[in-house]
Motif scaffolding. Structure first.
Motif, PDB file in Angstrom:
ATOM      1  N   VAL A 156      52.641  47.738  46.012  1.00  0.00           N
ATOM      2  CA  VAL A 156      51.449  47.377  46.776  1.00  0.00           C
ATOM      3  C   VAL A 156      50.213  47.434  45.874  1.00  0.00           C
ATOM      4  N   GLU A 209      50.185  44.461  43.630  1.00  0.00           N
ATOM      5  CA  GLU A 209      49.847  43.265  44.404  1.00  0.00           C
ATOM      6  C   GLU A 209      48.339  43.225  44.695  1.00  0.00           C
ATOM      7  N   LEU A 210      47.777  44.389  45.031  1.00  0.00           N
ATOM      8  CA  LEU A 210      46.341  44.448  45.312  1.00  0.00           C
ATOM      9  C   LEU A 210      45.532  44.045  44.092  1.00  0.00           C
ATOM     10  N   ILE A 211      45.912  44.573  42.935  1.00  0.00           N
ATOM     11  CA  ILE A 211      45.146  44.290  41.715  1.00  0.00           C
ATOM     12  C   ILE A 211      45.292  42.820  41.329  1.00  0.00           C
ATOM     13  N   ARG A 212      46.514  42.289  41.497  1.00  0.00           N
ATOM     14  CA  ARG A 212      46.734  40.909  41.068  1.00  0.00           C
ATOM     15  C   ARG A 212      46.160  39.895  42.040  1.00  0.00           C
ATOM     16  N   SER A 213      45.896  40.324  43.288  1.00  0.00           N
ATOM     17  CA  SER A 213      45.432  39.366  44.296  1.00  0.00           C
ATOM     18  C   SER A 213      43.922  39.227  44.355  1.00  0.00           C
ATOM     19  N   THR A 214      43.202  40.037  43.587  1.00  0.00           N
ATOM     20  CA  THR A 214      41.748  39.943  43.650  1.00  0.00           C
ATOM     21  C   THR A 214      41.217  39.567  42.262  1.00  0.00           C
ATOM     22  N   PRO A 215      40.089  38.843  42.233  1.00  0.00           N
ATOM     23  CA  PRO A 215      39.605  38.332  40.944  1.00  0.00           C
ATOM     24  C   PRO A 215      39.141  39.445  40.004  1.00  0.00           C
ATOM     25  N   GLN A 226      36.505  42.823  40.222  1.00  0.00           N
ATOM     26  CA  GLN A 226      36.916  44.164  39.803  1.00  0.00           C
ATOM     27  C   GLN A 226      35.955  44.722  38.754  1.00  0.00           C
ATOM     28  N   HIS A 272      43.420  45.612  35.209  1.00  0.00           N
ATOM     29  CA  HIS A 272      43.903  44.341  35.753  1.00  0.00           C
ATOM     30  C   HIS A 272      45.189  43.925  35.042  1.00  0.00           C
ATOM     31  N   TYR A 285      49.853  43.378  35.520  1.00  0.00           N
ATOM     32  CA  TYR A 285      50.754  42.326  35.044  1.00  0.00           C
ATOM     33  C   TYR A 285      51.794  42.912  34.083  1.00  0.00           C
TER      34      TYR A 285
END
Lengths: 219, 242
Positions: A56, A59-65, A69, A97, A101
């Motif tokens: 989760v 996913e949170l980090i990858r889903s926001t620009p 951040q 960020h 990945y």
């Protein structure tokens, strides 16, 4: 005259100096991302029932620009008493960020390790720490080096975002030159060429590395 | 991550926004941010359309075009993959006018993001086309199809399924990259956030809401692409069984 060579030569040293800041940000950011990513991937395996939480989080980090951040760390953290200068805040944001990945890359590497390796380590009564350090990581990491390399290049191409919080890296310097002289063509084109050159060189390096690792694997 | 978890995350994110909206400190910023989000969505949709068109064109040019077209496509892909999205955005915004081409920020944003993601997309399309088994081409030749017929009727429909997941990732990248357009004065979600932040210094509520809103948009996109993938590959499985 659209392109002025004298002006180009004049601003080249200034941009070269700024390029050092960009490269510094890239390297520190990537060390942070690679280390933190490895920690996330190892924790997921080593500590039971953390897998879902980490998924989760990733996913949170990858889903926001990344830009938001960066703003979040630079503007919101001081409200909680953690005041960071622009460079540190920016590098920290980039590092976190890309750690998200990288952790997925490491995970793929760990997933490729045969079950028997884990079972043999248990049979040999190796501690979890020794298993990771001496058995799993030496086998899991080399095959994923090219994938990590691709993220290094991607991370490098994100460093212009630091200009948004006024870190004096390449893009910010080019913009300042542009606003002082009203000539944007040369500085921004030079920045573009610099990124292009670095990307092409690193792509070639990664390909060579990949070939070397493949040779070692097949031997 | 399973589609169920993604839907649960979406529900939680929406619920958190809903709860925060009942607080005055947060609800104050919501209308302005939503306005910005609309622009973000517009740019993301138009940019994605351009990216798909450029991706397919560049991939076809590189695979089947005559030499000059092939080089042109290769140069396009290398330039847009090799330089940073922000550099491309600034180049189109600041440098293009010096060559006499003045565009508004909005078309610049769509163009820069579309061309950037299209370059990555062309590799996806190329890979997907190459992944279609050789026998399919040979079958088409045996049936005396023209090259255009082969691509349109046999190869692309199969390549399409392989393309969906990587395109999904690229659309997410594009959606996140739309935040860059705030730096060329377009008042998207990121721009609104910064503007409000400078006016009110209410940093925490503003950026928390913005992060949640981007999260919601990404999750909707991810879930949508997952469903599309499921539908497309279900058809393929039936075809195989028959």
């Amino acid at each position: 005259m659209i392109w002025d060579w004298n002006f180009t030569l004049e601003i080249l040293p200034v941009l070269a100096h700024a390029a050092i800041v960009s490269v510094e940000a890239t390297l520190i950011g990537f060390v942070l991302a690679a280390t933190l990513g490895l920690v996330l991937a190892v924790v997921r395996i080593a500590i039971p029932r953390t897998g879902w939480t980490i998924s989760v989080l990733v996913e949170l980090i990858r889903s926001t620009p990344l830009l938001i951040q960066i703003f979040f760390i630079y503007f919101v953290f001081p409200k909680f008493g953690l005041v960071l200068d622009a460079f540190t805040a920016g590098v920290l944001a980039i590092g976190i960020h890309y750690a998200a990945y990288c952790s997925e890359v490491y995970r793929a590497g760990f997933d490729n390790i045969h079950r028997g390796q884990w079972e043999a380590s248990i049979a040999l009564n190796l501690s979890a720490w020794t298993t990771f350090r001496d058995i799993i990581i030496p086998q899991a990491v080399p095959p994923i080096v090219p994938a990590l390399g691709n993220y290094l290049v991607a991370l490098f191409k994100e460093t212009p975002l630091l200009s948004a919080i006024a870190v004096m890296e390449l893009m910010q310097t080019a913009k300042i030159i542009g606003s002082e002289t009203f000539r944007y063509t040369e500085p921004i084109t030079l920045v573009g060429l610099f990124f292009l050159a670095m990307s092409l060189v690193s792509a070639a390096l990664i390909r060579t590395l990949e070939r070397m690792l493949n040779q070692r694997a097949t031997r | 991550m399973g589609i169920g978890t993604l839907v649960a995350m979406l529900a939680i994110a929406l619920a958190v926004i809903g709860i925060l909206a009942t607080q005055q400190a947060y609800s104050l910023f919501l209308p302005g941010l939503l306005q910005g989000a609309v622009l973000t969505i517009e740019i993301a949709i138009l940019g994605s359309l351009l990216a798909v068109i450029m991706g397919v064109l560049a991939a076809l040019a590189r695979l089947y075009g005559p030499a000059p077209l092939r080089w042109l496509a290769t140069v396009y892909v290398e330039i847009f993959r090799g330089t940073s999205a922000l550099v491309q955005l600034f180049w189109l915004f600041f440098v293009l006018p010096q060559f006499g081409v003045s565009l508004d920020p909005f078309p610049v944003a769509v163009l820069a993001l579309g061309l950037n993601v299209g370059a990555y997309g062309s590799e996806v399309v190329r890979g997907a086309i190459l992944s279609v088994a050789r026998g399919q081409w040979e079958g088409c030749t045996a049936l005396n199809m023209s090259r255009a017929q082969m691509l349109r009727r046999v190869i692309l429909p199969q390549a399409f399924v392989a393309m969906i997941p990587p395109w999904g990732n690229l659309f997410i990248e594009l959606l996140k990259s739309t935040s860059l357009v705030s730096l060329i004065t377009l008042s998207d979600l990121a721009f609104k956030a910064q503007q409000m932040n400078q006016n009110t210094f209410k940093t925490l509520p503003i950026f928390t809401l913005v992060l949640l809103m981007y999260l919601v948009m990404s999750l909707v996109l991810t879930i949508g692409m997952r469903l599309l993938e499921r539908r497309a590959s279900a058809g393929l499985a039936r075809g195989k069984a028959a």
